[in-house]
Design an enzyme around this catalytic site. Structure first.
Site, PDB file in Angstrom:
ATOM      1  N   HIS A 167       0.625  -1.031   0.732  1.00 52.13           N
ATOM      2  CA  HIS A 167      -0.174   0.440  -0.240  1.00 52.13           C
ATOM      3  C   HIS A 167       0.632   1.279  -0.127  1.00 52.13           C
ATOM      4  O   HIS A 167       1.964   0.981   0.990  1.00 52.13           O
ATOM      5  CB  HIS A 167      -1.252  -0.218   0.811  1.00 52.13           C
ATOM      6  CG  HIS A 167      -2.429  -0.605   0.913  1.00 52.13           C
ATOM      7  ND1 HIS A 167      -3.009  -1.099   1.649  1.00 52.13           N
ATOM      8  CD2 HIS A 167      -2.646  -1.393   0.156  1.00 52.13           C
ATOM      9  CE1 HIS A 167      -4.170  -1.930   1.698  1.00 52.13           C
ATOM     10  NE2 HIS A 167      -3.696  -2.732   0.983  1.00 52.13           N
ATOM     11  N   TYR A 201      -9.358   5.407   5.800  1.00 51.78           N
ATOM     12  CA  TYR A 201     -10.362   5.824   7.127  1.00 51.78           C
ATOM     13  C   TYR A 201     -10.814   7.575   7.493  1.00 51.78           C
ATOM     14  O   TYR A 201     -10.736   8.380   6.553  1.00 51.78           O
ATOM     15  CB  TYR A 201      -8.637   6.504   7.897  1.00 51.78           C
ATOM     16  CG  TYR A 201      -7.344   5.485   8.357  1.00 51.78           C
ATOM     17  CD1 TYR A 201      -7.677   5.594   9.605  1.00 51.78           C
ATOM     18  CD2 TYR A 201      -7.112   5.304   7.891  1.00 51.78           C
ATOM     19  CE1 TYR A 201      -7.124   4.770  10.419  1.00 51.78           C
ATOM     20  CE2 TYR A 201      -5.703   4.387   8.388  1.00 51.78           C
ATOM     21  CZ  TYR A 201      -5.488   4.409   9.402  1.00 51.78           C
ATOM     22  OH  TYR A 201      -4.797   3.070   9.425  1.00 51.78           O
ATOM     23  N   PRO A 234      -5.377   1.329  18.007  1.00 54.35           N
ATOM     24  CA  PRO A 234      -5.702   0.478  16.572  1.00 54.35           C
ATOM     25  C   PRO A 234      -5.013   1.349  15.635  1.00 54.35           C
ATOM     26  O   PRO A 234      -5.259   1.095  14.616  1.00 54.35           O
ATOM     27  CB  PRO A 234      -6.076  -0.625  16.799  1.00 54.35           C
ATOM     28  CG  PRO A 234      -6.847   0.083  17.410  1.00 54.35           C
ATOM     29  CD  PRO A 234      -6.940   0.812  18.569  1.00 54.35           C
ATOM     30  N   LYS A 284      -0.102   0.756  15.133  1.00 51.65           N
ATOM     31  CA  LYS A 284       1.068   0.755  15.434  1.00 51.65           C
ATOM     32  C   LYS A 284       1.589  -0.814  16.525  1.00 51.65           C
ATOM     33  O   LYS A 284       2.685  -0.960  16.918  1.00 51.65           O
ATOM     34  CB  LYS A 284       1.749   1.773  16.034  1.00 51.65           C
ATOM     35  CG  LYS A 284       1.689   3.142  14.881  1.00 51.65           C
ATOM     36  CD  LYS A 284       3.195   2.413  13.856  1.00 51.65           C
ATOM     37  CE  LYS A 284       3.435   3.910  13.113  1.00 51.65           C
ATOM     38  NZ  LYS A 284       4.296   3.360  12.075  1.00 51.65           N
ATOM     39  N   TYR A 329       3.025   7.142   9.568  1.00 47.81           N
ATOM     40  CA  TYR A 329       2.656   5.821   9.442  1.00 47.81           C
ATOM     41  C   TYR A 329       3.140   4.430   8.763  1.00 47.81           C
ATOM     42  O   TYR A 329       3.148   3.257   9.761  1.00 47.81           O
ATOM     43  CB  TYR A 329       1.037   5.822   8.861  1.00 47.81           C
ATOM     44  CG  TYR A 329       0.169   5.087   8.309  1.00 47.81           C
ATOM     45  CD1 TYR A 329      -0.949   4.935   8.999  1.00 47.81           C
ATOM     46  CD2 TYR A 329       0.364   4.373   7.534  1.00 47.81           C
ATOM     47  CE1 TYR A 329      -2.022   4.626   8.826  1.00 47.81           C
ATOM     48  CE2 TYR A 329      -0.647   2.975   7.595  1.00 47.81           C
ATOM     49  CZ  TYR A 329      -2.163   3.522   7.939  1.00 47.81           C
ATOM     50  OH  TYR A 329      -3.134   2.159   8.344  1.00 47.81           O
TER      51      TYR A 329
END
Length: 397
Positions: free
Chosen positions: A78, A207, A298, A302, A390
């Protein structure tokens, strides 16, 4: 329990999840003996669905240490994520911003690869043990008492004991209260998570922020998808039919222009979460790694990555401990690991509070969140921070 069998190793690892197995694998490559003890059976761990996003350094350590290259063959790269809010979606381009990616690869598969590698290499990994207790951590010869899967009572003597036994850690509790500091943050919401037999609804994670609450659209395989929506921690899964679940998800995503691909729901659960850190991450000859030392919400993907980062550092420091017979490098491990832990805690907290709707949120609070999301998505500097955090900070500092 009166031990009937006494044995010795250099490092005793309590906990046979990915953190414990990666540590013992790295130690074996350095010529250090270890024994792994896990109360669950291998099958129980394999059937527990967990997180599925790996940072590049997590992928690298699996491949370069010889665990497996299946993560490259069966995983999905991704190069970004979608931030959906205010009726539209905005892509955060990881590759364009920081030249990094993440890998969609379920934690179950990480565990299988590591367990297979330890079996292949003759590692001493004992699943299905019971009555585990840790003793004498302030001495030069800490001990772990346990009952093996065949019913044999065992006393395992080691140079160092590693607690990698998860968020309900027995090892963590062995540190005297006067020698530890614990930090908590509870969250007033949870995730309602489902697994569904359906094709992916999007090529990358979504998200989603909406006035009705947060939602996350993730994936596992081409035919199995993982989805979550914000809920009350007391929510009862039995109150939610498939139709009600899909209506909730479609409503939240539809507000930002998405239509999800539906299918049979094969699993549903409510996942409360919190932030937690115990400092320091060592005491005497006991060290902690992964969820035994810290947990994160979550939202930022991580938890597993932070555990793997811990053991990369710990393996280096344990080589020094074993070579010198001196536990001083365990303090260095704690300092190095905690530096990354607190950066990760901040990022996970930031993502969580930016995207979720607080139960008592006012219209001002919601609009302020939308302003923050707009700032992040429209600013190269803001998007770069998100992308860098991220995908993982370079080096297990």
């Amino acid at each position: 329990m009166t031990p009937t069998t006494r044995t010795r190793t250099q490092v005793a690892v309590v906990g046979g999840g990915p953190a414990g197995l990666l540590l013992t694998h790295l130690l074996a490559r350095a010529g250090i003996e270890s024994v792994v003890l896990e109360v669950r059976t291998r099958r129980e761990i394999e059937e527990t669905h967990r997180a599925g996003i790996l940072e590049q350094e997590s992928v690298d350590v699996l491949v370069e240490s010889g665990v497996s290259d299946r993560v490259l063959r069966d995983g999905y790269r991704h190069d970004g994520i979608e931030l959906a809010f205010g009726g539209v979606s905005h892509r955060v381009d990881f590759q364009g911003l920081v030249g990094a990616s993440t890998q969609l690869y379920p934690q179950t598969d990480v565990f299988v690869d590591l367990a297979d590698a330890r079996a292949r290499d003759g590692g001493d990994v004992r699943f299905g043990v019971s009555d585990v207790s840790v003793h004498d951590i302030e001495s030069d010869t800490p001990r772990v008492l346990f009952t093996d899967a065949d019913g044999t009572a065992v006393e395992l003597v080691a140079d160092v004991v590693v607690g990698a036994d998860g968020s309900r850690s027995h090892c963590r509790a062995q540190v005297p209260e006067a020698s530890r500091q614990q930090y908590f943050r509870e969250y007033p919401f949870a995730w309602f998570g489902i697994l569904t037999e359906a094709p992916p609804s999007a090529p990358e994670l979504i998200y989603n922020h909406s006035p009705a609450g947060f939602a996350l659209i993730s994936s596992r395989t081409e035919t199995l998808q993982r989805m979550y929506f914000q809920c009350d921690p007391s929510e009862d899964v039995d109150d939610w039919s498939d139709d009600r679940i899909w209506s909730e998800l479609q409503g939240r995503l539809g507000a930002n222009g998405y239509t999800l691909k539906e299918g049979p729901i094969t699993s549903r659960s409510v996942l409360p979460f919190r932030s937690f850190v115990q400092e320091p991450m060592h005491h005497g000859r006991l060290v902690l790694a992964g969820d035994a030392a810290h947990t994160v919400p979550p939202t930022g993907a991580k938890g597993l990555n932070l555990a793997l980062a811990d053991v990369r550092v710990l393996a280096e420091e344990l080589e020094r401990v074993i070579a010198k017979g001196d536990p001083a490098p365990l303090e260095t491990y704690s300092e190095r690991a905690l530096a990354r832990v607190w950066k990760t805690q901040h990022f996970s907290y930031w993502m969580t509070t930016m995207l979720h709707t607080l139960p008592d949120a006012s219209p001002f609070d919601v609009r302020r969140q939308e302003g923050e999301l707009a700032l992040i998505s429209s600013s190269t500097a803001g998007s770069t921070y998100l992308a860098e955090a991220y995908t993982g900070w370079p080096g297990a500092r």
